[in-house]
Design a protein around this motif. Structure first.
Motif, PDB file in Angstrom:
ATOM      1  N   LYS A   1       2.687 -28.771  41.093  1.00 12.41           N
ATOM      2  CA  LYS A   1       2.013 -27.869  40.175  1.00 12.41           C
ATOM      3  C   LYS A   1       2.787 -27.955  38.870  1.00 12.41           C
ATOM      4  O   LYS A   1       4.001 -27.738  38.843  1.00 12.41           O
ATOM      5  N   THR A   2       2.084 -28.291  37.801  1.00 20.29           N
ATOM      6  CA  THR A   2       2.723 -28.453  36.503  1.00 20.29           C
ATOM      7  C   THR A   2       2.230 -27.370  35.558  1.00 20.29           C
ATOM      8  O   THR A   2       1.030 -27.170  35.390  1.00 20.29           O
TER       9      THR A   2
ATOM     10  N   GLY B   1       7.479 -23.368  45.353  1.00 16.59           N
ATOM     11  CA  GLY B   1       7.838 -23.215  43.950  1.00 16.59           C
ATOM     12  C   GLY B   1       9.168 -23.816  43.553  1.00 16.59           C
ATOM     13  O   GLY B   1       9.645 -23.558  42.445  1.00 16.59           O
ATOM     14  N   ALA B   2       9.779 -24.609  44.426  1.00 13.38           N
ATOM     15  CA  ALA B   2      11.034 -25.273  44.051  1.00 13.38           C
ATOM     16  C   ALA B   2      10.773 -26.207  42.871  1.00 13.38           C
ATOM     17  O   ALA B   2       9.782 -26.933  42.840  1.00 13.38           O
TER      18      ALA B   2
ATOM     19  N   VAL C   1      -1.766 -27.424  35.974  1.00 13.08           N
ATOM     20  CA  VAL C   1      -2.467 -28.515  36.632  1.00 13.08           C
ATOM     21  C   VAL C   1      -1.810 -28.708  37.992  1.00 13.08           C
ATOM     22  O   VAL C   1      -0.599 -28.855  38.086  1.00 13.08           O
ATOM     23  N   THR C   2      -2.627 -28.700  39.054  1.00 10.42           N
ATOM     24  CA  THR C   2      -2.113 -28.845  40.425  1.00 10.42           C
ATOM     25  C   THR C   2      -2.752 -30.055  41.087  1.00 10.42           C
ATOM     26  O   THR C   2      -3.966 -30.257  40.996  1.00 10.42           O
ATOM     27  N   ASP C   3      -1.919 -30.860  41.734  1.00  6.12           N
ATOM     28  CA  ASP C   3      -2.430 -31.936  42.579  1.00  6.12           C
ATOM     29  C   ASP C   3      -1.843 -31.745  43.976  1.00  6.12           C
ATOM     30  O   ASP C   3      -1.313 -30.679  44.281  1.00  6.12           O
ATOM     31  N   SER C   4      -1.918 -32.744  44.836  1.00  5.53           N
ATOM     32  CA  SER C   4      -1.474 -32.577  46.218  1.00  5.53           C
ATOM     33  C   SER C   4       0.034 -32.380  46.348  1.00  5.53           C
ATOM     34  O   SER C   4       0.493 -31.780  47.319  1.00  5.53           O
TER      35      SER C   4
ATOM     36  N   ARG D   1       7.061 -27.422  33.151  1.00  2.00           N
ATOM     37  CA  ARG D   1       7.730 -27.068  34.410  1.00  2.00           C
ATOM     38  C   ARG D   1       6.919 -27.683  35.549  1.00  2.00           C
ATOM     39  O   ARG D   1       5.728 -27.405  35.696  1.00  2.00           O
ATOM     40  N   ILE D   2       7.577 -28.502  36.367  1.00  9.27           N
ATOM     41  CA  ILE D   2       6.904 -29.150  37.497  1.00  9.27           C
ATOM     42  C   ILE D   2       7.544 -28.644  38.786  1.00  9.27           C
ATOM     43  O   ILE D   2       8.756 -28.769  38.982  1.00  9.27           O
ATOM     44  N   GLU D   3       6.708 -28.062  39.649  1.00  5.66           N
ATOM     45  CA  GLU D   3       7.173 -27.523  40.934  1.00  5.66           C
ATOM     46  C   GLU D   3       6.537 -28.297  42.079  1.00  5.66           C
ATOM     47  O   GLU D   3       5.416 -28.786  41.968  1.00  5.66           O
ATOM     48  N   TYR D   4       7.263 -28.345  43.205  1.00  2.87           N
ATOM     49  CA  TYR D   4       6.694 -28.886  44.432  1.00  2.87           C
ATOM     50  C   TYR D   4       5.665 -27.897  44.977  1.00  2.87           C
ATOM     51  O   TYR D   4       5.937 -26.697  45.041  1.00  2.87           O
ATOM     52  N   VAL D   5       4.523 -28.376  45.392  1.00  2.67           N
ATOM     53  CA  VAL D   5       3.500 -27.498  45.959  1.00  2.67           C
ATOM     54  C   VAL D   5       3.918 -27.010  47.346  1.00  2.67           C
ATOM     55  O   VAL D   5       3.761 -25.836  47.674  1.00  2.67           O
TER      56      VAL D   5
END
Length: 164
Positions: free
Chosen positions: A95-96, A69-70, A89-92, A61-65
Motif C-alpha cells: 500500500k503506497t 502496516g510495516a 494505491v494498493t496492490d497485492s 510511504r510504502i507499507e507491506y499489505v
C-alpha cells in the motif's frame, strides 16, 4: 546623468525577487530496522532540509499489505510533477501513500494522513501543514526582472527632457 543612473539602479533593485525557493524535508528510509528518523521525525534528520526548485514537497510511504502496516520504504523530498497527489494505491503486496504539498517544510507528517480530520498535512494536530491547492506556489529560485524599470526609465527621460 548621475541622477538617471541612480534612478535606474533603485528601480531595478526593487524588482529583484529574493525568494530562495521551496524548502522541503528530504530523506530516504528502507524498512523499519535501523534509524527511523526519516519516517518518525523529519526535523531530526541531519541536513534534512533542502532548497527545492520544484513545485511540491512530497512524502511517499510504502507499507507491506500482509504485515500489518510495516514500512517497506519511506521517502521525503521535492518533485515537479508527482505521480499521484494525496492518494493511496494498493496492490497485492504494498500500500503506497502519496502526499504532496506546496509550503515550506510541509512534508513533515507520517505520510498516512492527508490532512482530513483537522490535523493538517503535518499530523501535529495544529493544522500547521498544507494540502495541495492547484495553481499555488512556484518554488521559483532567485530571479531578476526589470520591465518596470525600463518603462520607468522611459517616463523619466520623457519628463526630464520635456521639462528642462
Amino acid at each position: 546623468m548621475r541622477l538617471l543612473i541612480a534612478f535606474v539602479l533603485v528601480i531595478c533593485a526593487l524588482q529583484v525577487d529574493v525568494t530562495s525557493g521551496l524548502k522541503c524535508y528530504a530523506c530516504v528510509q528502507n524498512g523499519i530496522k535501523g534509524d527511523r528518523k526519516c519516517e518518525l521525525s523529519a526535523k531530526d534528520v541531519p541536513n534534512g532540509v533542502v532548497n527545492c526548485n520544484k513545485k511540491y514537497c512530497v512524502i511517499r510511504r510504502i507499507e507491506y499489505v500482509d504485515q500489518g502496516g510495516a514500512v517497506f520504504s519511506f521517502y521525503r523530498g521535492c518533485e515537479q510533477s508527482p505521480d499521484f497527489i494525496n492518494s493511496e494505491v494498493t496492490d497485492s503486496q504494498f500500500k503506497t501513500y502519496f502526499r504532496s504539498c506546496t509550503t515550506d517544510r510541509c512534508n513533515d507528517g507520517n505520510g498516512i494522513s492527508n490532512g482530513a480530520g483537522g490535523g493538517g498535512f503535518g499530523d501535529d494536530g495544529g493544522g500547521s501543514g498544507a494540502l495541495l491547492v492547484p495553481g499555488i506556489g512556484g518554488g521559483a529560485a532567485s530571479a531578476f526582472s526589470c520591465p518596470i524599470a525600463i518603462i520607468s526609465l522611459l517616463i523619466f527621460l520623457l519628463i526630464r527632457f520635456a521639462l528642462f
